[in-house]
Scaffold this motif. Structure first.
Motif, PDB file in Angstrom:
ATOM      1  N   PRO A  78     -20.861  -8.799  -6.380  1.00 43.40           N
ATOM      2  CA  PRO A  78     -19.756  -9.515  -5.727  1.00 43.40           C
ATOM      3  C   PRO A  78     -18.413  -9.165  -6.357  1.00 43.40           C
ATOM      4  N   ILE A  79     -17.370  -9.362  -5.588  1.00 38.93           N
ATOM      5  CA  ILE A  79     -16.020  -9.407  -6.133  1.00 38.93           C
ATOM      6  C   ILE A  79     -15.857 -10.818  -6.680  1.00 38.93           C
ATOM      7  N   ILE A  80     -15.436 -10.915  -7.917  1.00 39.52           N
ATOM      8  CA  ILE A  80     -15.311 -12.208  -8.580  1.00 39.52           C
ATOM      9  C   ILE A  80     -13.924 -12.790  -8.342  1.00 39.52           C
ATOM     10  N   LEU A  81     -13.869 -14.009  -7.833  1.00 39.04           N
ATOM     11  CA  LEU A  81     -12.629 -14.771  -7.704  1.00 39.04           C
ATOM     12  C   LEU A  81     -12.597 -15.713  -8.902  1.00 39.04           C
ATOM     13  N   LEU A  82     -11.793 -15.370  -9.890  1.00 36.55           N
ATOM     14  CA  LEU A  82     -11.821 -16.047 -11.181  1.00 36.55           C
ATOM     15  C   LEU A  82     -10.673 -17.032 -11.321  1.00 36.55           C
ATOM     16  N   ASP A  83     -11.015 -18.258 -11.632  1.00 33.74           N
ATOM     17  CA  ASP A  83     -10.071 -19.323 -11.947  1.00 33.74           C
ATOM     18  C   ASP A  83      -9.557 -19.109 -13.369  1.00 33.74           C
ATOM     19  N   LEU A  84      -8.333 -19.520 -13.644  1.00 34.74           N
ATOM     20  CA  LEU A  84      -7.773 -19.403 -14.989  1.00 34.74           C
ATOM     21  C   LEU A  84      -7.951 -20.696 -15.782  1.00 34.74           C
ATOM     22  N   ASN A  85      -7.276 -21.759 -15.344  1.00 37.74           N
ATOM     23  CA  ASN A  85      -7.286 -23.022 -16.081  1.00 37.74           C
ATOM     24  C   ASN A  85      -8.682 -23.641 -16.066  1.00 37.74           C
ATOM     25  N   TYR A  86      -9.191 -23.972 -17.235  1.00 45.36           N
ATOM     26  CA  TYR A  86     -10.507 -24.587 -17.433  1.00 45.36           C
ATOM     27  C   TYR A  86     -11.664 -23.642 -17.125  1.00 45.36           C
ATOM     28  N   THR A  87     -11.382 -22.373 -16.865  1.00 43.78           N
ATOM     29  CA  THR A  87     -12.445 -21.403 -16.606  1.00 43.78           C
ATOM     30  C   THR A  87     -12.303 -20.244 -17.583  1.00 43.78           C
ATOM     31  N   LEU A  88     -11.390 -19.315 -17.324  1.00 43.65           N
ATOM     32  CA  LEU A  88     -11.147 -18.257 -18.311  1.00 43.65           C
ATOM     33  C   LEU A  88     -10.492 -18.857 -19.552  1.00 43.65           C
ATOM     34  N   ALA A  89      -9.529 -19.743 -19.347  1.00 39.98           N
ATOM     35  CA  ALA A  89      -8.873 -20.425 -20.467  1.00 39.98           C
ATOM     36  C   ALA A  89      -9.748 -21.578 -20.935  1.00 39.98           C
ATOM     37  N   GLU A  90      -9.991 -21.638 -22.238  1.00 41.13           N
ATOM     38  CA  GLU A  90     -10.878 -22.673 -22.757  1.00 41.13           C
ATOM     39  C   GLU A  90     -10.149 -23.891 -23.296  1.00 41.13           C
ATOM     40  N   ASN A  91      -8.828 -23.825 -23.414  1.00 39.75           N
ATOM     41  CA  ASN A  91      -8.078 -24.960 -23.966  1.00 39.75           C
ATOM     42  C   ASN A  91      -6.919 -25.356 -23.056  1.00 39.75           C
ATOM     43  N   SER A  92      -7.197 -25.479 -21.790  1.00 43.29           N
ATOM     44  CA  SER A  92      -6.141 -25.732 -20.802  1.00 43.29           C
ATOM     45  C   SER A  92      -5.368 -27.019 -21.053  1.00 43.29           C
ATOM     46  N   ARG A  93      -6.012 -28.024 -21.569  1.00 44.63           N
ATOM     47  CA  ARG A  93      -5.291 -29.277 -21.844  1.00 44.63           C
ATOM     48  C   ARG A  93      -4.176 -29.073 -22.859  1.00 44.63           C
ATOM     49  N   VAL A 126      -0.251 -20.642 -26.785  1.00 39.39           N
ATOM     50  CA  VAL A 126      -1.366 -21.281 -27.498  1.00 39.39           C
ATOM     51  C   VAL A 126      -2.680 -21.160 -26.726  1.00 39.39           C
ATOM     52  N   GLU A 127      -2.654 -20.480 -25.609  1.00 40.32           N
ATOM     53  CA  GLU A 127      -3.841 -20.400 -24.758  1.00 40.32           C
ATOM     54  C   GLU A 127      -4.921 -19.519 -25.385  1.00 40.32           C
ATOM     55  N   ASN A 128      -6.145 -20.011 -25.342  1.00 37.69           N
ATOM     56  CA  ASN A 128      -7.310 -19.264 -25.803  1.00 37.69           C
ATOM     57  C   ASN A 128      -8.218 -18.997 -24.613  1.00 37.69           C
ATOM     58  N   TYR A 129      -8.868 -17.847 -24.641  1.00 40.07           N
ATOM     59  CA  TYR A 129      -9.721 -17.425 -23.531  1.00 40.07           C
ATOM     60  C   TYR A 129     -11.159 -17.258 -24.012  1.00 40.07           C
ATOM     61  N   ARG A 130     -12.053 -17.232 -23.059  1.00 42.16           N
ATOM     62  CA  ARG A 130     -13.482 -17.158 -23.366  1.00 42.16           C
ATOM     63  C   ARG A 130     -13.930 -15.687 -23.435  1.00 42.16           C
ATOM     64  N   PRO A 131     -14.103 -15.145 -24.642  1.00 42.30           N
ATOM     65  CA  PRO A 131     -14.533 -13.743 -24.741  1.00 42.30           C
ATOM     66  C   PRO A 131     -15.916 -13.506 -24.141  1.00 42.30           C
TER      67      PRO A 131
END
Length: 161
Positions: free
Chosen positions: A11-26, A39-44
């Motif tokens: 599939p072609i992935i439709l990727l969300d950023l906040n609360y998905t790729l980014a792990e500290n969105s709050r 300060v944004e961290n992402y999920r390696p």
């Protein structure tokens, strides 16, 4: 970055950023609509799982944060999505993302009846919108716990209206 998948083997992935790729969105979102991207961290682990897929990042984040966000993703993950679409209109997530898929994604990659899309999405309202197009959705942790979900077609019904 990968070539757009026209064979429908993946599939072609439709990727969300906040609360998905980014792990500290709050921690990133301040005062309702100000983003402290620095300060944004992402999920390696998510990056690692998506390396062989064509990934389209679609986010409700305002477009004025596009360059800073894309640079931060690169600096933190040494990876970037194949395409990235930000909120040009100030709409809430479902409407923003529906505008993006209809104006940019489907014209380039094909309608969902001809192209396999899979959303990795945190927002339930956006997931409901994707479902009206027959696009399955998983949350990031679902993918982490069962990576095979990335290559299993869902049993979604096509859009009827």
């Amino acid at each position: 970055m990968n070539q757009s998948n026209q064979t429908n083997e993946r599939p072609i992935i439709l990727l969300d950023l906040n609360y998905t790729l980014a792990e500290n969105s709050r921690a990133v979102l301040q005062k309702g609509r100000i983003y402290n991207v620095g300060v944004e961290n992402y999920r390696p682990w998510l990056r690692d799982l998506l390396r062989d897929f064509y990934v389209i990042l679609i986010t409700v984040r305002p477009s004025k944060y596009r360059e800073e966000t894309i640079m931060r993703i690169w600096n933190e993950l040494k990876w970037q999505p194949d395409e990235a679409w930000f909120n040009e209109w100030g709409y809430h997530a479902p409407r923003c993302k529906e505008m993006v898929i209809n104006r940019s994604v489907f014209p380039k990659h094909g309608q969902p009846d001809a192209t396999w899309y899979l959303a990795i999405e945190s927002n339930d309202d956006t997931a409901a919108m994707y479902a009206t197009y027959g696009i399955s959705r998983h949350r990031a942790n679902d993918i982490r716990n069962a990576p095979a979900l990335l290559t299993q077609r869902g049993e979604m019904s096509p859009r009827l209206f």
